[in-house]
Motif scaffolding. Structure first.
Motif, mmCIF file in Angstrom:
data_model
loop_
_atom_site.group_PDB
_atom_site.id
_atom_site.type_symbol
_atom_site.label_atom_id
_atom_site.label_comp_id
_atom_site.label_asym_id
_atom_site.label_seq_id
_atom_site.Cartn_x
_atom_site.Cartn_y
_atom_site.Cartn_z
ATOM 1 N N LEU B 107 44.319 -94.968 -6.735
ATOM 2 C CA LEU B 107 43.881 -96.111 -7.545
ATOM 3 C C LEU B 107 45.088 -96.837 -8.133
ATOM 4 C CD1 LEU B 107 41.397 -97.559 -8.805
ATOM 5 C CD2 LEU B 107 41.773 -96.141 -10.821
ATOM 6 N N ILE B 108 46.040 -96.048 -8.674
ATOM 7 C CA ILE B 108 47.205 -96.673 -9.294
ATOM 8 C C ILE B 108 48.056 -97.389 -8.253
ATOM 9 C CG2 ILE B 108 49.368 -96.162 -10.486
ATOM 10 C CD1 ILE B 108 47.800 -93.978 -12.010
ATOM 11 N N SER B 109 48.248 -96.745 -7.075
ATOM 12 C CA SER B 109 49.096 -97.423 -6.088
ATOM 13 C C SER B 109 48.414 -98.689 -5.568
ATOM 14 C CB SER B 109 49.485 -96.481 -4.942
ATOM 15 O OG SER B 109 48.352 -95.951 -4.328
ATOM 16 N N THR B 110 47.074 -98.673 -5.484
ATOM 17 C CA THR B 110 46.383 -99.891 -5.070
ATOM 18 C C THR B 110 46.487 -100.968 -6.148
ATOM 19 O OG1 THR B 110 44.847 -98.484 -3.883
ATOM 20 C CG2 THR B 110 44.211 -100.771 -4.137
ATOM 21 N N LEU B 111 46.410 -100.540 -7.414
ATOM 22 C CA LEU B 111 46.563 -101.510 -8.502
ATOM 23 C C LEU B 111 47.962 -102.113 -8.500
ATOM 24 C CD1 LEU B 111 44.665 -99.834 -11.490
ATOM 25 C CD2 LEU B 111 43.996 -101.834 -10.153
ATOM 26 N N ILE B 112 48.966 -101.267 -8.223
ATOM 27 C CA ILE B 112 50.337 -101.786 -8.155
ATOM 28 C C ILE B 112 50.433 -102.828 -7.044
ATOM 29 C CG2 ILE B 112 52.723 -101.186 -7.595
ATOM 30 C CD1 ILE B 112 52.269 -98.521 -9.015
ATOM 31 N N PHE B 113 49.828 -102.491 -5.888
ATOM 32 C CA PHE B 113 49.826 -103.435 -4.757
ATOM 33 C C PHE B 113 49.160 -104.751 -5.167
ATOM 34 C CE2 PHE B 113 46.563 -104.888 -1.739
ATOM 35 C CZ PHE B 113 47.367 -105.569 -0.837
ATOM 36 N N ALA B 114 47.994 -104.655 -5.823
ATOM 37 C CA ALA B 114 47.308 -105.885 -6.241
ATOM 38 C C ALA B 114 48.135 -106.634 -7.275
ATOM 39 C CB ALA B 114 45.932 -105.541 -6.808
ATOM 40 N N GLY B 115 48.757 -105.870 -8.194
ATOM 41 C CA GLY B 115 49.585 -106.500 -9.214
ATOM 42 C C GLY B 115 50.755 -107.249 -8.616
ATOM 43 N N ILE B 116 51.379 -106.649 -7.594
ATOM 44 C CA ILE B 116 52.514 -107.314 -6.941
ATOM 45 C C ILE B 116 52.077 -108.676 -6.415
ATOM 46 C CG2 ILE B 116 54.005 -107.233 -4.919
ATOM 47 C CD1 ILE B 116 54.158 -104.203 -5.275
ATOM 48 N N ILE B 117 50.893 -108.713 -5.782
ATOM 49 C CA ILE B 117 50.457 -109.968 -5.171
ATOM 50 C C ILE B 117 50.016 -110.970 -6.239
ATOM 51 C CG2 ILE B 117 48.618 -110.967 -3.758
ATOM 52 C CD1 ILE B 117 49.058 -108.778 -1.802
ATOM 53 N N LEU B 118 49.261 -110.498 -7.230
ATOM 54 C CA LEU B 118 48.751 -111.437 -8.236
ATOM 55 C C LEU B 118 49.858 -111.947 -9.154
ATOM 56 C CD1 LEU B 118 45.410 -109.657 -9.154
ATOM 57 C CD2 LEU B 118 45.740 -111.694 -7.745
ATOM 58 N N LEU B 119 50.798 -111.067 -9.495
ATOM 59 C CA LEU B 119 51.857 -111.456 -10.444
ATOM 60 C C LEU B 119 53.142 -111.831 -9.722
ATOM 61 C CD1 LEU B 119 51.312 -108.613 -13.070
ATOM 62 C CD2 LEU B 119 50.451 -110.942 -13.152
ATOM 63 N N ARG B 120 53.031 -112.228 -8.440
ATOM 64 C CA ARG B 120 54.254 -112.439 -7.661
ATOM 65 C C ARG B 120 55.157 -113.504 -8.261
ATOM 66 N NH1 ARG B 120 49.986 -114.654 -5.122
ATOM 67 N NH2 ARG B 120 50.131 -116.838 -4.473
ATOM 68 N N LYS B 121 54.558 -114.525 -8.911
ATOM 69 C CA LYS B 121 55.372 -115.601 -9.491
ATOM 70 C C LYS B 121 56.198 -115.075 -10.661
ATOM 71 C CE LYS B 121 54.001 -119.284 -7.152
ATOM 72 N NZ LYS B 121 52.552 -119.476 -6.923
ATOM 73 N N THR B 122 55.622 -114.129 -11.423
ATOM 74 C CA THR B 122 56.316 -113.609 -12.596
ATOM 75 C C THR B 122 57.317 -112.524 -12.203
ATOM 76 O OG1 THR B 122 54.103 -113.779 -13.531
ATOM 77 C CG2 THR B 122 55.833 -112.954 -14.981
ATOM 78 N N LEU B 123 56.884 -111.632 -11.269
ATOM 79 C CA LEU B 123 57.710 -110.463 -10.968
ATOM 80 C C LEU B 123 58.909 -110.796 -10.095
ATOM 81 C CD1 LEU B 123 55.009 -107.727 -10.335
ATOM 82 C CD2 LEU B 123 56.452 -108.040 -12.332
ATOM 83 N N ALA B 124 58.748 -111.800 -9.213
ATOM 84 C CA ALA B 124 59.827 -112.078 -8.270
ATOM 85 C C ALA B 124 60.832 -113.070 -8.835
ATOM 86 C CB ALA B 124 59.250 -112.580 -6.950
ATOM 87 N N THR B 125 61.254 -112.823 -10.086
ATOM 88 C CA THR B 125 62.359 -113.597 -10.632
ATOM 89 C C THR B 125 63.524 -112.643 -10.845
ATOM 90 O OG1 THR B 125 61.638 -113.144 -12.878
ATOM 91 C CG2 THR B 125 60.810 -115.164 -11.859
ATOM 92 N N ASP B 126 64.716 -113.214 -11.026
ATOM 93 C CA ASP B 126 65.898 -112.359 -11.178
ATOM 94 C C ASP B 126 65.746 -111.431 -12.373
ATOM 95 O OD1 ASP B 126 66.811 -113.662 -9.043
ATOM 96 O OD2 ASP B 126 68.429 -114.752 -10.053
ATOM 97 N N THR B 127 65.303 -111.990 -13.518
ATOM 98 C CA THR B 127 65.228 -111.174 -14.730
ATOM 99 C C THR B 127 64.193 -110.067 -14.585
ATOM 100 O OG1 THR B 127 65.739 -113.192 -15.915
ATOM 101 C CG2 THR B 127 65.033 -111.318 -17.232
ATOM 102 N N ALA B 128 63.017 -110.434 -14.086
ATOM 103 C CA ALA B 128 61.972 -109.415 -13.941
ATOM 104 C C ALA B 128 62.415 -108.342 -12.960
ATOM 105 C CB ALA B 128 60.670 -110.054 -13.470
ATOM 106 N N GLY B 129 63.048 -108.754 -11.862
ATOM 107 C CA GLY B 129 63.524 -107.788 -10.882
ATOM 108 C C GLY B 129 64.532 -106.834 -11.502
ATOM 109 N N TRP B 130 65.439 -107.400 -12.295
ATOM 110 C CA TRP B 130 66.458 -106.552 -12.927
ATOM 111 C C TRP B 130 65.824 -105.597 -13.923
ATOM 112 C CZ3 TRP B 130 71.057 -105.360 -11.466
ATOM 113 C CH2 TRP B 130 71.908 -104.687 -12.335
ATOM 114 N N MET B 131 64.820 -106.070 -14.661
ATOM 115 C CA MET B 131 64.145 -105.191 -15.614
ATOM 116 C C MET B 131 63.426 -104.060 -14.885
ATOM 117 S SD MET B 131 62.813 -108.128 -18.195
ATOM 118 C CE MET B 131 61.965 -107.308 -19.486
ATOM 119 N N LEU B 132 62.761 -104.379 -13.775
ATOM 120 C CA LEU B 132 62.060 -103.343 -13.009
ATOM 121 C C LEU B 132 63.056 -102.309 -12.479
ATOM 122 C CD1 LEU B 132 59.490 -105.461 -10.980
ATOM 123 C CD2 LEU B 132 58.985 -103.811 -12.771
#
Lengths: 257, 458
Positions: B107-132
């Motif tokens: 369930l968690i890995s599927t949620l992570i997968f969905a989160g990656i796609i839904l939040l792609r605009k927020t997560l795929a920035t330099d700052t967010a990437g560095w924080m992750l």
């Protein structure tokens, strides 16, 4: 005349490199056309097509790792005998005695890395849509190469002949027992019988073909050794040649149309 | 003095972790410098005065904190009993609860997968990437203070998998960063970035030098790795001493995990062949002409989402589960949990035919008469398993038609009958693993069709 010029003007040098040093545009073209090792490449290429952030370099790295595995593998073959008596002890000697023993580490880590880089190469090719026409068939060849990469790693896993090796191969090859029709515990194996006698038994099924025996034993070691060192590398080398040829013939590295 | 056989901290562990923090300090120093050069500012909330502060300040503070942690490791390693930078037990406990159960893990890995796609605009920035990236390295460094975590992550053959997780994460992030950029351009009616300034250059020197540098760097990397980490060599092979657990090589552990839900003929033969066949069929199924030769998500939403679901939660996720979480007797263990051979897990799975005949109709199971003819025996077995056979046939034959008439109308129209059936069956076979997982968790379902007489269990 400097020593460098003297060497470059000598008959020996000129017989090896049939063009002047690639310092000007003309000779940078000529070097690509006349050098065997470089002729896989085109002479010129779209500059965004070779950007690392676009290609991730994973296909090239995979090929390089294949070469590393070949070279370290040949060196390891000098030290290793695929028999129950010697296999484990030879690996032990590689760790403790042999001068070039680190070759085993490089070979094993290179193999793991190669499995990962093949996945990443496919990941990139998928994400850039590079499997789309006209490159469909080269993707198919790539999938076959993926299968062979996994098989290379799988067959190599057995060779150290330690607990890790034989049980991993036992678990992995037990699946073959359940092959439909051709495995002795697979659905429909009873179909192949003559006058009530089953043709598919634990001494004639798909697993037996793979292991050369009813369990992982010396026959298996020999079989996997030959697959690992000769049969699969030859097949892979041939497929890589076709893969590269097709990259060029299908229009080079993919770019927006 | 009583000595803990499984100490969470030893002097060498603390000292070694100091170097891991050193790496983090150095990389965050570079990041702070990069932020200072960029000169971005952030407005403080009014509680804190509401002034503007440089973003680099936050990173400077984080780097300073990391340096203090590093210094604590380099100075305090001599006395591991007094060293207090450990993961608290409540944290370990709650992480273990999330991962030592296949339901929650999936369930968690599927949620992570969905989160990656839904939040792609927020997560795929330099700052967010560095924080992750920082969060992942910090999690790893802190977790390494746990004995059980070190046992499983530190196994020589598992080290590459930890590395792979970072690399797959990085490239997924890179893909979305580049895809977002192109999607924005396409919305504005521009061509993708790959098409801009795309003059031809000579392969010598532009490509061959890159190749040379990569080859040298990679050779050096492999030798350093080989010297630092010894390849595993266990006891000599013995066909009578079965290790517990017995695991296939790590890249097959996703397939081995399928054995929990399907019999070997499916999990070990049919599904792997389908994966390879499906991958080969992919270019002939995807009729979308867009997105050829550049990164984009919006132009290929369906294809990329399906592929990412197959690669991230199903392939990589199941390898992580099989490698790090499956312990003795193939039980699930948390990453901070001791591999106890005696851990018991109740297994009480029921076949669909038993549900149907015994519980549903309150009758006894039809039993094939051993003295009757072969055909009569087969007929009895088919009768007994009819509910499951109907469900399976419906899933693979009827459902594609339903899909063609509802959600995939457009696909069916453009693909034609044969191509669409191949596509629909591949999607359904891919969904077969999660589907069986859900059935197992919800109903303790063992087999949909149980014909052990002929090894046909589904």
């Amino acid at each position: 005349m400097s020593v460098g010029d003297y060497i470059r003007e000598s008959q020996i040098w000129k017989s090896v490199f049939r063009h002047p040093a690639p310092y000007d545009r003309r000779n940078r073209v000529v070097v690509m056309l006349t050098n065997f090792f470089l002729h896989l490449h085109p002479v010129s290429i779209k500059q965004n097509g070779i950007a690392l952030s676009y290609t991730w370099c994973m296909g090239g790295i995979t090929f390089f790792l294949f070469l590393v595995e070949t070279i370290t593998g040949v060196l390891l073959m000098f030290y290793y005998r695929p028999t129950l008596e010697w296999a484990f002890n030879d690996i032990l000697a590689l760790r403790d005695v042999s001068t070039l023993g680190v070759m085993r580490e490089v070979h094993r880590w290179g193999a793991h890395a190669m499995v990962i880089t093949v996945w990443l190469h496919m990941y990139r090719v998928f994400l850039t849509g590079s499997y789309k026409p006209p490159r469909e068939f080269n993707w198919v060849i790539g999938v076959i190469l993926l299968k062979f990469t996994l098989l290379l790693s799988f067959t190599g896993y057995l060779l150290p002949w330690d607990q890790l090796a034989i049980w991993a191969i036992t678990v992995g090859s037990n699946m073959a027992r359940a092959t439909p029709v051709l495995g002795h515990e697979g659905p429909g194996f009873q179909l192949l019988n003559i006058g009530g006698y089953d043709l598919i038994t634990n001494a004639s099924d798909a697993r037996f073909l793979l292991l050369g025996s009813k369990f992982v034993g010396e026959e298996t070691l020999n079989r996997f050794y030959i697959l690992h060192c000769v049969a699969i590398p030859l097949a892979v080398a041939g497929l890589i040649a076709i893969h590269f040829w097709r990259v060029r013939k299908d229009g080079g590295i993919s770019q927006p149309l | 003095m009583h000595l803990d056989p499984h100490p969470n901290l030893t002097s060498s562990v603390i000292y070694g972790l100091g170097f891991l923090y050193l790496v983090q300090v150095v990389m965050n120093l570079f990041w702070t410098a990069r932020c200072m050069k960029a000169g971005n500012h952030q407005r403080l909330p009014s509680v804190l005065g509401g002034g503007d502060v440089p973003v680099a300040m936050w990173w400077g503070m984080y780097t300073a904190l990391l340096s203090m942690v590093m210094i604590a490791h380099f100075t305090g390693y001599r006395n591991p009993e007094a060293f207090s930078l450990l993961l608290p037990d409540w944290f370990k406990g709650s992480v273990d609860v999330c991962v030592n159960d296949p339901k929650l893990f999936f369930l968690i890995s599927t949620l992570i997968f969905a989160g990656i796609i839904l939040l792609r605009k927020t997560l795929a920035t330099d700052t967010a990437g560095w924080m992750l990236f920082n969060a992942a390295t910090l999690f790893l460094s802190l977790s390494l203070t746990d004995w059980d975590f070190r046992q499983i992550v530190g196994k020589p053959d598992n080290v590459p998998i930890v590395g792979m997780l970072f690399i797959v994460g990085f490239f997924t992030w890179l893909f979305f960063k580049k895809a977002n950029e192109n999607d924005r351009r396409i919305e504005q009616g521009l061509r993708p970035l790959e098409a801009e300034n795309n003059e031809k250059v000579l392969v010598w020197p532009d490509l061959v030098y890159t190749e040379l540098i990569v080859m040298i760097a990679l050779t050096a990397f492999l030798f350093v790795w080989g010297v630092l980490l010894e390849a595993p060599l266990e006891e000599p092979a013995s066909s009578v001493k079965t290790p517990n657990p017995s695991k296939a090589p790590w890249y097959f552990l996703g397939l081995q995990e399928m054995l929990v839900y399907y019999d070997p003929w499916l999990a070990g033969v049919v599904f792997p062949s389908t994966i390879l066949g499906g991958l080969m069929a992919l270019p002939y199924i995807d009729f979308n002409k867009k997105g050829n030769g550049y990164y984009t998500f919006n132009e290929r939403k369906f294809a990329i989402s399906v592929f990412l679901f197959g690669f991230l939660p199903l392939w990589v996720g199941m390898i992580v589960l099989g490698t790090f979480l499956r312990g003795p007797n193939w039980n699930m263990f948390g990453i901070y949990e001791y591999w106890d051979v005696h851990k018991l897990e109740a297994l009480n799975n029921v076949n669909l035919s038993e549900y149907f005949w015994l519980y549903g109709l309150g009758m006894s199971m039809p039993v094939p008469d051993a003295t009757s003819s072969f055909g009569a025996q087969i007929a009895t077995i088919v009768w007994r398993e009819l509910p499951g056979i109907l469900v399976t046939l419906g899933y693979l034959l009827l459902l594609p038609s339903v899909m063609a008439m509802t959600v995939f109308r457009n696909f069916a129209f453009r693909m034609g009958f044969f191509r669409f059936m191949v596509f629909a069956n591949l999607v359904l076979l891919m969904a077969a693993l999660p589907a069986k997982m859900v059935l197992r968790w919800a109903f303790n379902l063992k087999y949909l069709v149980a014909i052990p007489e002929y090894f046909i269990n589904i």
